[in-house]
Design an enzyme around this catalytic site. Structure first.
Site, mmCIF file in Angstrom:
data_model
loop_
_atom_site.group_PDB
_atom_site.id
_atom_site.type_symbol
_atom_site.label_atom_id
_atom_site.label_comp_id
_atom_site.label_asym_id
_atom_site.label_seq_id
_atom_site.Cartn_x
_atom_site.Cartn_y
_atom_site.Cartn_z
ATOM 1 N N PRO A 1 -4.807 5.028 2.497
ATOM 2 C CA PRO A 1 -4.534 5.209 1.069
ATOM 3 C C PRO A 1 -3.477 4.189 0.636
ATOM 4 O O PRO A 1 -2.947 3.467 1.479
ATOM 5 C CB PRO A 1 -3.922 6.612 1.031
ATOM 6 C CG PRO A 1 -3.153 6.698 2.325
ATOM 7 C CD PRO A 1 -3.937 5.869 3.331
ATOM 8 N N THR A 16 -1.210 9.369 -4.870
ATOM 9 C CA THR A 16 -1.982 8.756 -3.793
ATOM 10 C C THR A 16 -3.449 9.104 -3.945
ATOM 11 O O THR A 16 -3.810 10.012 -4.683
ATOM 12 C CB THR A 16 -1.441 9.209 -2.415
ATOM 13 O OG1 THR A 16 -2.020 8.407 -1.402
ATOM 14 C CG2 THR A 16 -1.763 10.665 -2.136
ATOM 15 N N ASN A 17 -4.303 8.352 -3.257
ATOM 16 C CA ASN A 17 -5.706 8.708 -3.122
ATOM 17 C C ASN A 17 -5.900 9.294 -1.741
ATOM 18 O O ASN A 17 -5.217 8.905 -0.802
ATOM 19 C CB ASN A 17 -6.587 7.467 -3.285
ATOM 20 C CG ASN A 17 -6.864 7.155 -4.737
ATOM 21 O OD1 ASN A 17 -6.095 7.547 -5.614
ATOM 22 N ND2 ASN A 17 -7.944 6.458 -4.983
ATOM 23 N N ARG A 18 -6.830 10.222 -1.605
ATOM 24 C CA ARG A 18 -7.047 10.849 -0.305
ATOM 25 C C ARG A 18 -7.725 9.892 0.644
ATOM 26 O O ARG A 18 -8.806 9.401 0.380
ATOM 27 C CB ARG A 18 -7.916 12.099 -0.444
ATOM 28 C CG ARG A 18 -7.153 13.264 -0.974
ATOM 29 C CD ARG A 18 -8.011 14.500 -0.986
ATOM 30 N NE ARG A 18 -7.932 15.209 0.275
ATOM 31 C CZ ARG A 18 -8.386 16.445 0.433
ATOM 32 N NH1 ARG A 18 -8.938 17.079 -0.561
ATOM 33 N NH2 ARG A 18 -8.273 17.039 1.598
#
Lengths: 240, 240
Positions: free
Chosen positions: B26, B38-40
């Site tokens: 991420p 955040t992105n997973r």
């Protein structure tokens, strides 16, 4: 086999039959299924604390936010994603615990709205509305004032003062505080340093691998937990 | 030794001497030193793709966001935190690459302001102002139109249509798309399924362990990369 050997060596029996509930990892607050808010935490410290409790003879339960770490040996691990899920899982376990150690980096805010599908956005600027999450540590101390409750505090400054403020504000028995944003401490690092703050004073645990540090922390907690029990027994005895 | 053995078995030589740049994990967009957007992504897929490229003989570089995974064997790994850092690291490496595979789940927005110290907040509600991050995939294709550029797309619906839209919008050669939010696919899972979309059509890669899936993906990329090279050579030959 090495794991089994280490478990033998560190099987102090200091927490034989004591029920220890630990939280670890970050929580993840979904904006949509892909994007979210989170606090930085690899989960390593919480997992090490749960494993050290089991080594010391405790019946250990770990409530963990999303991490890539394997479940610790001999620890019942409950996986959750968001702070609200972690709050619910902790409340479901807390009545059966003698010691609570809140290591998780719980996000204190979540998006007001969470989209069930990935949002396609093109705007240069966006605004995100956030609402406060439940306070797991405070709710544990409120619901189980008799439990031995330990909180963690990750701070960038005024470590001892902020740890002591947290101890009082949340009605905890001990706060384990660490400075973040420096090499060899906190987050993705394998090592950490801790300042233990309780009503008797302050104890410094020098930088060590998180596995070693967790064992020392569990030893410090076990001593204080048993001393508290003896104090309560003696108060009880005096009343008769 | 097992790692060495596996490397032998899968040393196809399909990418001997080819320079492959991969992004993984991420990105983390700081609100303050503790909180962030955040992105997973666990990083498992990007790390497996970089390792598979090295196994196939490539000189592999991995630009990774924050993960707890160890650097893959025989892969030069560059660690970054934010999308802007990842963008800068990719731009510094891209001129020396023949193939680019963007697996990282790059956060498309970041907070307008980032506090250098942990923010103490008590308000029930908060508003967070966000601004768009640079588009790494689009900038790679713009700066190196000759490179073989592969993008990943994590979608919750309309998988093929969205993958094809991404292929065109960003000027990519191939998009590897996966459905997220289902068991055994994406994020922290060890398995994944992929739909490969390019100008020739669509290829489905069935659910497999990310290590196995990465090897198949690298094989598919190697075939297309060499076919493209032959096509260019033959156009060049016709001109003479």
């Amino acid at each position: 086999e090495l794991v089994g050997l280490a478990a033998e060596i560190f099987a102090t029996g200091e927490l034989d039959g004591v029920r220890v509930l630990v939280t670890g990892g970050p929580t993840w607050e979904a904006i949509d299924p892909v994007r979210g808010l989170t606090n930085r935490s690899s989960g390593k410290m919480g997992y090490a604390v749960a494993a050290a409790a089991a080594e010391a003879g405790a019946r250990a339960v770990l409530v963990s936010g999303p991490t890539t770490l394997p479940d610790p040996d001999r620890v019942r691990t409950v996986r959750v994603v968001s702070a609200r899920e972690m709050h619910d899982a902790v409340m479901a376990e807390i009545d059966a615990a003698d010691i609570f150690v809140g290591v998780a980096a719980v996000a204190d805010y979540r998006p007001v709205e969470s989209a069930p599908r990935k949002i396609k956005k093109e705007a240069e600027r966006l605004t995100l509305d956030l609402v406060r999450n439940p306070d797991i540590l405070a709710d544990v101390a409120k619901r189980r004032p008799d439990i031995y409750a330990v909180g963690f505090a990750a701070e960038t400054e005024d470590l001892e003062a902020r740890a002591r403020a947290k101890l009082e504000a949340k009605g905890l028995d001990l706060v384990a505080a660490n400075l973040v944003g420096r090499p060899g401490s906190g987050f993705e690092a394998d090592t950490n340093t801790l300042l233990l703050v309780d009503r008797r004073g302050t104890t410094e645990l020098a930088q060590a691998h998180k596995t070693a540090l967790a064992r020392i922390l569990i030893h410090e907690i076990a001593q204080r937990y048993h001393a508290q029990g003896r104090a309560q027994d003696s108060r009880h005895a005096h009343r008769h």
